[in-house]
Design an enzyme around this catalytic site. Sequence first.
Site, PDB file in Angstrom:
ATOM      1  N   HIS A   1       9.913  -2.846  -3.863  1.00 40.01           N
ATOM      2  CA  HIS A   1       9.976  -3.703  -5.051  1.00 40.01           C
ATOM      3  C   HIS A   1      11.382  -3.725  -5.612  1.00 40.01           C
ATOM      4  O   HIS A   1      12.071  -2.700  -5.629  1.00 40.01           O
ATOM      5  CB  HIS A   1       8.962  -3.269  -6.111  1.00 40.01           C
ATOM      6  CG  HIS A   1       9.137  -1.880  -6.643  1.00 40.01           C
ATOM      7  ND1 HIS A   1       9.963  -1.578  -7.708  1.00 40.01           N
ATOM      8  CD2 HIS A   1       8.594  -0.690  -6.260  1.00 40.01           C
ATOM      9  CE1 HIS A   1       9.895  -0.284  -7.967  1.00 40.01           C
ATOM     10  NE2 HIS A   1       9.078   0.287  -7.100  1.00 40.01           N
TER      11      HIS A   1
ATOM     12  N   ASP B   1      11.949  -4.912  -8.773  1.00 42.11           N
ATOM     13  CA  ASP B   1      11.899  -4.749 -10.226  1.00 42.11           C
ATOM     14  C   ASP B   1      12.049  -3.281 -10.609  1.00 42.11           C
ATOM     15  O   ASP B   1      11.780  -2.385  -9.794  1.00 42.11           O
ATOM     16  CB  ASP B   1      10.612  -5.341 -10.811  1.00 42.11           C
ATOM     17  CG  ASP B   1       9.347  -4.711 -10.227  1.00 42.11           C
ATOM     18  OD1 ASP B   1       9.351  -4.342  -9.040  1.00 42.11           O
ATOM     19  OD2 ASP B   1       8.352  -4.578 -10.970  1.00 42.11           O
TER      20      ASP B   1
ATOM     21  N   ASP C   1      14.104   4.527  -7.873  1.00 42.23           N
ATOM     22  CA  ASP C   1      12.838   3.769  -7.837  1.00 42.23           C
ATOM     23  C   ASP C   1      13.111   2.290  -8.038  1.00 42.23           C
ATOM     24  O   ASP C   1      13.107   1.817  -9.154  1.00 42.23           O
ATOM     25  CB  ASP C   1      11.903   4.327  -8.927  1.00 42.23           C
ATOM     26  CG  ASP C   1      10.520   3.720  -8.870  1.00 42.23           C
ATOM     27  OD1 ASP C   1      10.216   2.993  -7.902  1.00 42.23           O
ATOM     28  OD2 ASP C   1       9.735   3.962  -9.795  1.00 42.23           O
TER      29      ASP C   1
ATOM     30  N   GLU D   1       5.978  -4.800  -9.252  1.00 37.62           N
ATOM     31  CA  GLU D   1       5.303  -3.545  -8.908  1.00 37.62           C
ATOM     32  C   GLU D   1       5.150  -2.694 -10.157  1.00 37.62           C
ATOM     33  O   GLU D   1       4.111  -2.072 -10.381  1.00 37.62           O
ATOM     34  CB  GLU D   1       6.096  -2.764  -7.849  1.00 37.62           C
ATOM     35  CG  GLU D   1       5.278  -1.690  -7.127  1.00 37.62           C
ATOM     36  CD  GLU D   1       5.275  -0.345  -7.823  1.00 37.62           C
ATOM     37  OE1 GLU D   1       4.434   0.503  -7.473  1.00 37.62           O
ATOM     38  OE2 GLU D   1       6.111  -0.121  -8.718  1.00 37.62           O
ATOM     39  N   GLU D   2       6.195  -2.678 -10.981  1.00 40.59           N
ATOM     40  CA  GLU D   2       6.187  -1.840 -12.191  1.00 40.59           C
ATOM     41  C   GLU D   2       5.367  -2.484 -13.306  1.00 40.59           C
ATOM     42  O   GLU D   2       5.034  -1.825 -14.286  1.00 40.59           O
ATOM     43  CB  GLU D   2       7.623  -1.583 -12.666  1.00 40.59           C
ATOM     44  CG  GLU D   2       8.525  -0.905 -11.633  1.00 40.59           C
ATOM     45  CD  GLU D   2       8.177   0.558 -11.404  1.00 40.59           C
ATOM     46  OE1 GLU D   2       7.150   1.021 -11.930  1.00 40.59           O
ATOM     47  OE2 GLU D   2       8.934   1.226 -10.672  1.00 40.59           O
TER      48      GLU D   2
ATOM     49  N   GLU E   1       9.133   4.068  -1.512  1.00 44.82           N
ATOM     50  CA  GLU E   1       9.045   4.696  -2.840  1.00 44.82           C
ATOM     51  C   GLU E   1       9.541   6.140  -2.767  1.00 44.82           C
ATOM     52  O   GLU E   1       9.394   6.803  -1.743  1.00 44.82           O
ATOM     53  CB  GLU E   1       7.578   4.709  -3.326  1.00 44.82           C
ATOM     54  CG  GLU E   1       7.002   3.356  -3.646  1.00 44.82           C
ATOM     55  CD  GLU E   1       7.421   2.819  -5.010  1.00 44.82           C
ATOM     56  OE1 GLU E   1       8.259   3.453  -5.679  1.00 44.82           O
ATOM     57  OE2 GLU E   1       6.916   1.751  -5.384  1.00 44.82           O
TER      58      GLU E   1
ATOM     59  N   HIS F   1      11.975   6.604 -13.603  1.00 45.51           N
ATOM     60  CA  HIS F   1      11.510   6.096 -14.902  1.00 45.51           C
ATOM     61  C   HIS F   1      12.181   6.822 -16.077  1.00 45.51           C
ATOM     62  O   HIS F   1      11.844   6.569 -17.226  1.00 45.51           O
ATOM     63  CB  HIS F   1       9.980   6.165 -15.045  1.00 45.51           C
ATOM     64  CG  HIS F   1       9.259   5.243 -14.110  1.00 45.51           C
ATOM     65  ND1 HIS F   1       8.030   4.710 -14.388  1.00 45.51           N
ATOM     66  CD2 HIS F   1       9.602   4.750 -12.899  1.00 45.51           C
ATOM     67  CE1 HIS F   1       7.634   3.937 -13.379  1.00 45.51           C
ATOM     68  NE2 HIS F   1       8.572   3.959 -12.456  1.00 45.51           N
TER      69      HIS F   1
END
Length: 377
Positions: free
Chosen positions: A66, A68, A99, A133-134, A162, A348
């Site tokens: 991903h 995003d 990530d 995805e997030e 990931e 994150h």
Amino acid sequence: MSDTLTLLEELIKRKSITPVDAGCQDIVAKRLKPLGFKEERMNFAKTKNIWLRRGEAAPLFVFLGHTDVVPPGPLDAWHSPPFEPTVRDGRLFGRGAADMKSGIACFMTACERFLANHPEHKGSIALMLTSDEEGPATHGVVKVVEVLENRNEKIDWCLVGEPSSDLSVGDVVRVGRRGSLCAVLTIHGIQGHVAFPDIADNPIHSFAPALAELTRENWCNGNDFFPPTRLQVSNINSGTGAENIIPGSVDALFNLRFSSELDADTIKQRCVTILDKYNFNYDLEWRLSGNPFITRQGELIDAAHIAIKKVTGNETLNDTGGGTSDGRFIAPTGAQVLELGPLNESIHKINENVIIEDLEPLSHIYENMLVELLVSG
Ligand SMILES: [Zn+2]
């Protein structure tokens, strides 16, 4: 400076807060099309998806990722701006560094080296990237898989980039994920004055013993692949803020991360059985965000173990921890799915980063997996 690092910096500069792609997929397409990848955009609502496939033969190996990222949070807490990639102490800092823009950069350089050395490899290689995805993940991989299934385009092996690693790159791969089931529970009572409890009905008092039983319940003991299933209460809200009012209702949110020993319907039924033992009115709403999935064995896991050993010298651990991932949409098609990426310690978080020295090994692990599956095998 390595190619992978340069590519990663280019990707981090794009402020692709979910579901925005901000041109990340253009960077990947521009780089891979000259190598023979055919580009297909599959955009749904605000989500950007790209499918880049080289070759038509089976078996098909897919890199899944991903573009995003999650929002950066308070900017003044970052030591350097989140969308200005910055090198410090052997690490590259920026939102998405771990990530999972480093995974994507490694996909690209792995493909480049692999194709230079093995232009006549068997099967096909594809990249599937989404910008959702997030977020709710409703217009991303789930939709692309629908398109592929409708035209009978079958994925044999899917590598998700990931961040799976714990202490050193490749020490952990994820071969499955637990399911995730969320509940919103409202218990109804009768609001009143605390001095007159006989003519009110306190929903907090009614709920307390049921809450205790829900959290004590042994949902399942897990199995060789999954830990035991647990229920976690994330929110309880009730009361007006006044000290002399019995509230009229309680709202509670809870979630179960569940193993392949259970399914959503069984869990729902067992919850209702517990709640019905107690004497209160309630409403209960469920949201299933993913079923558990597992790749127990196969060429993909074998290839990952061989490649990791070759590049790092270390053995690797098969694991099913962490949250859900887009692998949950691929696994039901029958594909083998495995997640392998950089360290997940900073994902994150404020000051997200990746260890620069981990980038080339990761790219070489990906390349060696292609060799195992599309050349040697
Ligand atoms: Zn991710």
